[in-house]
Design a protein around this motif. Structure first.
Motif, PDB file in Angstrom:
ATOM      1  N   ASP A 131       0.811  -1.217   0.000  1.00 59.23           N
ATOM      2  CA  ASP A 131       0.000   0.000   0.000  1.00 59.23           C
ATOM      3  C   ASP A 131       0.846   1.270   0.000  1.00 59.23           C
ATOM      4  N   SER A 132       2.153   1.137  -0.149  1.00 62.21           N
ATOM      5  CA  SER A 132       3.029   2.307  -0.134  1.00 62.21           C
ATOM      6  C   SER A 132       2.705   3.238  -1.293  1.00 62.21           C
ATOM      7  N   PRO A 133       2.739   4.550  -1.056  1.00 61.45           N
ATOM      8  CA  PRO A 133       2.527   5.502  -2.147  1.00 61.45           C
ATOM      9  C   PRO A 133       3.701   5.524  -3.137  1.00 61.45           C
ATOM     10  N   GLN A 135       5.634   4.125  -5.863  1.00 63.97           N
ATOM     11  CA  GLN A 135       5.348   3.136  -6.895  1.00 63.97           C
ATOM     12  C   GLN A 135       6.591   2.681  -7.655  1.00 63.97           C
ATOM     13  N   GLU A 139      10.817   7.191  -7.614  1.00 65.26           N
ATOM     14  CA  GLU A 139      10.020   7.964  -6.660  1.00 65.26           C
ATOM     15  C   GLU A 139      10.636   7.905  -5.275  1.00 65.26           C
TER      16      GLU A 139
END
Length: 324
Positions: A131-133, A135, A139
């Motif tokens: 669920d980490s932002p 990607q 980033e």
């Protein structure tokens, strides 16, 4: 005369066979120098299951966990307290060699034990929660450049350890000072993953073999592997750091050593078992299950490899100011 020679040859071979049979340990043990879970545990489990399944070990092998100092406690215990133990093999990795290069194992150096076998290799990996932002690896690097202290990186080792070195090399390749990283050290490879699931760290650096079970379950994502080229099989879709513009490669060799005073006879018994195991199709399949790639070395060849690796790591550690 020929009959005498034949008899003598048979007698000699029979005595050798009997000697090798006597060399078989009654209570074989593999020491994993960390808590359960992680690379050392995987290494011991591979030997435990592989030798049994191939019929190379009669007695069941037990796995003993001996955490402390990312291998230092186990190394010192074997050298000082169990130097002659014929049935004890201890797991090591490239991280063990890196710690030896920095003198982290106390007064003992890389020549204090008998290097038995290398059974495979994996590579470093950068891992985030599903669920980490974040990607992509780029980033993550961008986030580190903007605010390195806000991204918590977990790993199974303190400053100067193998996992820290991977993080430091990644940071350096991106123009970030390694000391700016917010790095949290754990003991062994299992604890960082637990911290990642708990939200206590936002990324972890470890060998990819320690993450593949969670990857298969869909619980984590690997942003980059630290190999020269993409890895085969199910890892083929995961890009390398190198192809993403960051020239960082970190192979993680795994294997076993024995005490310094183990007899040649006992050492040879183990060496022959591993030489047989390493060409066994069943073991190759088992190694693949743990996502280890083939790398097979034993005895004198392995010893030379270890000494050369430690010399290289000393240079690298000196570059990062880790050797006083």
């Amino acid at each position: 005369m020929n009959n005498r020679l034949t008899y003598a040859a048979l007698l000699t071979s029979g005595l050798l066979a009997a000697g090798m049979a006597l060399a078989e340990p009654k209570r074989p043990e593999c020491i994993a120098p960390a808590k359960p879970g992680g690379g050392f545990d995987i290494t011991c489990k591979l030997a435990q299951g592989g030798l049994k399944d191939a019929g190379l070990l009669k007695a069941p092998m037990r796995v003993t966990y001996m955490p402390g100092g990312i291998g230092a406690v186990a190394y010192n215990a074997v050298v000082a307290l169990r130097p002659k133990a014929p049935g004890v093999i201890t797991a090591w990795s490239s991280g063990s060699l890196l710690n030896l290069a920095q003198g982290k194992f106390g007064r003992y150096d890389e020549k204090a034990v008998r290097w038995l076998a290398a059974i495979g290799t994996d590579y470093g990996a950068v891992i985030v929660h599903r669920d980490s932002p974040l990607q992509t690896f780029d980033e993550l690097i961008t986030r580190l450049k903007q605010a390195p202290s806000e991204l918590v990186i977990g790993a199974g080792g303190t400053v100067g350890s193998q996992d820290w070195m991977q993080a430091a090399l990644i940071a350096r390749s991106a123009g970030i000072k390694p000391e700016k990283l917010r790095y949290v050290a754990f003991e062994g490879g299992g604890e960082p993953m637990t911290a990642l699931f708990g939200g206590h760290v936002q990324a972890i650096v470890s060998g990819f073999g320690e993450a593949t079970a969670q990857l298969d379950a869909g619980n984590v994502r690997i942003l980059a592997v630290l190999s020269e080229e993409r890895l085969p099989g199910k890892m083929a879709n995961i890009p390398t750091a190198k192809e993403q513009g960051y020239d960082v490669v970190w192979p993680i060799v795994r294997g076993f050593y024995m005490g310094p005073e183990v007899s040649d006879e006992n050492f040879k018994w183990w060496q022959e078992r591993f030489e047989t195991l390493l060409v066994d199709d069943g073991f190759n399949a088992k190694r693949e299950q743990f996502d280890l790639l083939p790398l097979s070395k034993t005895g004198a060849e392995l010893e030379q490899f270890v000494y050369e690796q430690v010399a290289e790591y000393r240079k690298l550690a000196d570059e990062f100011g880790l050797i006083q």
